[in-house]
Design an enzyme around this catalytic site. Structure first.
Site, PDB file in Angstrom:
ATOM      1  N   GLU A 511      35.137  13.977  51.484  1.00  0.00           N
ATOM      2  CA  GLU A 511      34.906  13.686  50.066  1.00  0.00           C
ATOM      3  C   GLU A 511      33.472  13.229  49.819  1.00  0.00           C
ATOM      4  OE1 GLU A 511      36.950  14.799  48.073  1.00  0.00           O
ATOM      5  OE2 GLU A 511      38.570  15.092  49.517  1.00  0.00           O
ATOM      6  N   HIS A 514      31.313  16.214  49.300  1.00  0.00           N
ATOM      7  CA  HIS A 514      31.365  16.650  47.896  1.00  0.00           C
ATOM      8  C   HIS A 514      30.465  15.762  47.036  1.00  0.00           C
ATOM      9  CE1 HIS A 514      34.347  19.778  47.958  1.00  0.00           C
ATOM     10  NE2 HIS A 514      35.321  19.002  48.404  1.00  0.00           N
ATOM     11  N   HIS A 517      26.815  16.528  47.306  1.00  0.00           N
ATOM     12  CA  HIS A 517      26.527  17.781  46.597  1.00  0.00           C
ATOM     13  C   HIS A 517      26.314  17.494  45.111  1.00  0.00           C
ATOM     14  CE1 HIS A 517      27.730  22.333  46.195  1.00  0.00           C
ATOM     15  NE2 HIS A 517      26.442  22.122  45.995  1.00  0.00           N
TER      16      HIS A 517
END
Length: 741
Positions: A511, A514, A517
């Site tokens: 996670e 993510h 990103h």
């Protein structure tokens, strides 16, 4: 303590009552509709004689994007709270707004005057060539979105499309409600003899579940205070919340208990689930699933596609259903020899524990015995070396070395405390807030961790890109990215910090990948900033990529130390942990392929499937892919929220597709140094910073210098060695046979 930057535009979670958020959403929709009305009037008057020029068209688009910020914010807060703090009031308001939001979204997607502005820009080739790449990409993606929203349909079919969209949003929300309600409705009081085998942390979890059960029974009037006081203390209860469920399935010696809990879990929200919601309504998702598939097929046909799988793939890296199916089936062939060895190993050990016929409720239990025997690895001992504070500080140290970024916690001591504006308000005591800085102490963004399982919280783990990086120079509005990273990990118990299993550590790294990103983007156009605009089958690349450092010896040294002694993870345990990385990887891969292929096929099937057809397809896929028999009563599909209530419809294959990309990307670090800052800088600049401003294939090739290869995935999964052994064995057998002949 550093104060909170105004560019983060943080939410005061003490303020937004559901009714307030509801009004904010409605007001935001009204404002946006008023803007669209104005565009319509302009089109019917001025533009009827004078076509709009590209520069004015871009100005109008930027203005409309800015107006939509208010909707993104108010709806984003409400949706988030519905996932992490759900109650009847929040759920009611959330669901009541869904038709309004669907109608608004459809209007935007079918609004000809707005569409014409995008067309004006892309048709003016000279002007389009002057745009920065991110803006040009956003324009191209928007035009595709208009097409997929039915902008070219006749009015009657546009109305039909709008109705379909509204129904789908409501059905998906109901599907998710049923899974959450079914999960939390199940409680099983345990007898003392059923606790045999449970670890100390497992006992603490079921005792904590018992305390929650008492509180809930008292609150809803099912038990009086006298009756609650009469219950034993500690009072042990099994539930389907993941930490409790896994503790029992992995360690409980009582095979009947494991089977009981397994059956309850895999029949949630099915015809076998007798629970009802607060209104007394059935939680069975069977009809909802078939309705969703029917509506998705109708939507696909309206848009000119053969099936919904084609609609889904039109926005992804993969080109066709055939390409995805071939990828999955070929990977299954590669994984099967390893999976067969995995199964044989489990079956051998099962015999030692008196289990002649290995069943799904035995797998985790026997797998733990294998780990202890073959690798001298006890998950309970390992857990003591992964206290959450140490894991988090080590995670931050890793990304600082890789990307030159720094993380600072900025959380007040009590939730919903908004008296000090230098502190970040939170929605629950468990939540923590952090700010992210670059090497020069420039603020990049902020993120929240909400990591523990609790009542009213959706299961699983996810990153929600609540607020994108964005600039609107017309009003000097600057906005930095903010995201929510959510888990359902084992909470702190018995006065100790939360102790994570290594699986939970890997999930946290996933996670956080993510999150990086989303946070490290340098793009200031919201539609393609961070994870926005990234093809769905590439969006898991940074998350799966980040997992590699949870399996690296140097990385593990940074995230582990004993909770009581602070001693490092001993070498024998480290060696065992690294050796177990690919344990059962064949079976796990086949399981993921089974889910992905099932998802693809039910959305590619024409005519659309009813509930019986859905189950038949799932059984057919299992016959083709799985090597472990599944009980007839298993209704996994009824709780498959990824595809019926999330964004993964005909896209669940993305996990494996992106795993190929992430393995190949990490192989560059293996070649150049796992903590090589130059390679880290290259990954940040070519993948993390650019978001969706270029196609994912271009971004990957800019980093890797070539197209993606499957070799690293096979090697990382342990399939290459097994397949080579199989080939060598086959060749040797063939030579022996020829000699005999």
């Amino acid at each position: 303590m550093t104060s909170i930057s105004s560019e983060l535009h943080l939410v005061d979670f003490a303020d937004p009552a559901p009714s307030t958020l509801q009004q904010q959403v409605i007001s935001a929709i009204d404002a946006a509709n008023a803007f669209l009305d104005e565009l319509t009037v302009m089109t019917e008057t001025k533009e009827a004689s004078t076509p709009i020029d590209a520069e004015q068209a871009l100005t109008d688009i930027k203005d409309f994007d800015h107006i939509n910020l208010a909707l993104d914010r108010s709806w984003g807060i409400l949706s988030h709270l519905n996932s992490v703090m759900s109650n009847d009031e929040i759920r009611h308001v959330h669901h009541e707004l869904l038709p309004k939001l669907s109608a608004y979204g459809t209007r935007v997607g079918q609004h000809q005057p707005l569409f014409s502005r995008y067309q004006a820009i892309i048709n003016d080739k000279a002007f389009f060539a002057t745009l920065e790449p991110a803006r040009a990409r956003a324009i191209e993606l928007a035009l595709r979105s208009f097409e997929l929203s039915g902008v070219a349909l006749p009015k009657t079919e546009q109305d039909k499309f709008a109705t379909i969209q509204s129904q789908l949003s409501t059905l998906s929300a109901t599907f998710s409600d049923h899974v959450l309600d079914a999960t939390q409705a199940y409680v099983l009081p345990l007898k003392q003899e059923q606790l045999t085998g449970l670890t100390d942390s497992g006992l603490a979890l079921v005792a904590d579940a018992g305390e929650q059960y008492k509180t809930n029974q008292l609150a809803n009037g099912s038990l009086t205070q006298t009756e609650v006081d009469a219950l034993p203390s500690p009072y042990y209860v099994a539930s389907l919340n993941m930490p409790v469920y896994l503790a029992i399935m992995t360690h409980a010696d009582d095979r009947h208990l494991r089977e009981t809990l397994y059956r309850a879990y895999v029949t949630r929200a099915s015809e076998f689930d007798e629970h009802t919601n607060a209104k007394g309504e059935s939680l069975n998702n069977a009809d909802i699933m078939s309705q969703i598939l029917q509506l998705r097929e109708q939507k696909a046909k309206l848009l000119g596609f053969n099936n919904y799988a084609e609609v889904s793939l039109s926005t992804k890296m993969a080109d066709s259903v055939a390409e995805v199916e071939t990828f999955l089936r070929d990977l299954a062939v590669q994984a099967t020899p390893t999976a067969e060895q995995d199964l044989a190993q489990l079956q051998k050990y099962a015999q030692d524990y008196g289990i002649k016929d290995l069943q799904p409720w035995d797998s985790a239990y026997i797998a733990e015995k294998v780990k202890q025997s073959e690798f001298s690895l006890s998950q309970e001992e390992i857990r003591s070396y992964f206290p959450l504070p140490r894991v988090i500080s080590g995670l931050f140290a890793i990304v600082e070395r890789l990307y030159g970024i720094k993380v600072q916690e900025q959380s007040n001591d009590s939730a919903n405390n908004s008296t000090d504006k230098s502190l970040a308000s939170r929605w629950h005591d468990d939540v923590r807030f952090y700010q992210l800085f670059d090497a020069d102490d420039n603020l990049l963004g902020g993120f929240y961790f909400d990591l523990f399982a609790r009542s009213g919280k959706r299961g699983g783990a996810w990153m929600s890109g609540f607020q994108s990086r964005y600039s609107y120079n017309k009003q000097d509005h600057q906005q930095l990215p903010v995201c929510f990273m959510v888990g359902n990990f084992t909470p702190a118990l018995d006065g100790k910090p939360s102790l994570l299993t290594h699986d939970e550590v890997v999930t946290l790294f996933h996670e956080f990948g993510h999150g990086l990103h989303h946070l490290l983007t340098q793009v200031t156009i919201g539609d393609v900033a961070g994870v926005n605009g990234v093809e769905w089958d590439a969006v898991e690349l940074p998350s799966q990529f980040m997992e590699n450092w949870a399996w690296d010896a140097e990385g593990i040294a940074l995230i582990s130390s004993h909770v009581e002694t602070s001693a490092p993870l001993p070498k024998d345990k480290l060696d065992a942990l690294l050796a177990v990385k690919n344990f059962q990887s064949g079976l796990q891969t086949l399981r993921q392929i089974e889910f992905a292929l099932f998802d693809l096929l039910i959305h590619a099937q024409t005519p659309v499937l009813d509930y019986k057809g859905i189950l038949t397809t799932l059984n057919s896929v299992r016959d083709d892919i799985a090597i472990v028999q599944t009980p007839d009563y298993n209704r996994f599909a009824n709780g498959f929220s990824h595809i019926f209530a999330g964004g993964y419809a005909a896209g669940y294959y993305s996990y494996k597709w992106a795993e190929l990309l992430s393995a190949d990307a990490f192989s560059k670090f293996e070649e150049e140094g796992v903590f090589n800052p130059i390679t880290g800088k290259a990954f940040r600049e070519t993948i993390l910073s650019v978001g969706g401003s270029f196609p994912a294939k271009v971004n990957f090739e800019n980093f890797r210098g070539r197209s993606a290869s499957i070799e690293a995935l096979l090697r990382h999964s342990g399939f290459a060695d097994t397949n080579n052994q199989t080939k060598n064995s086959t060749a040797a057998n063939a030579q022996t046979t020829r000699k005999v002949i």
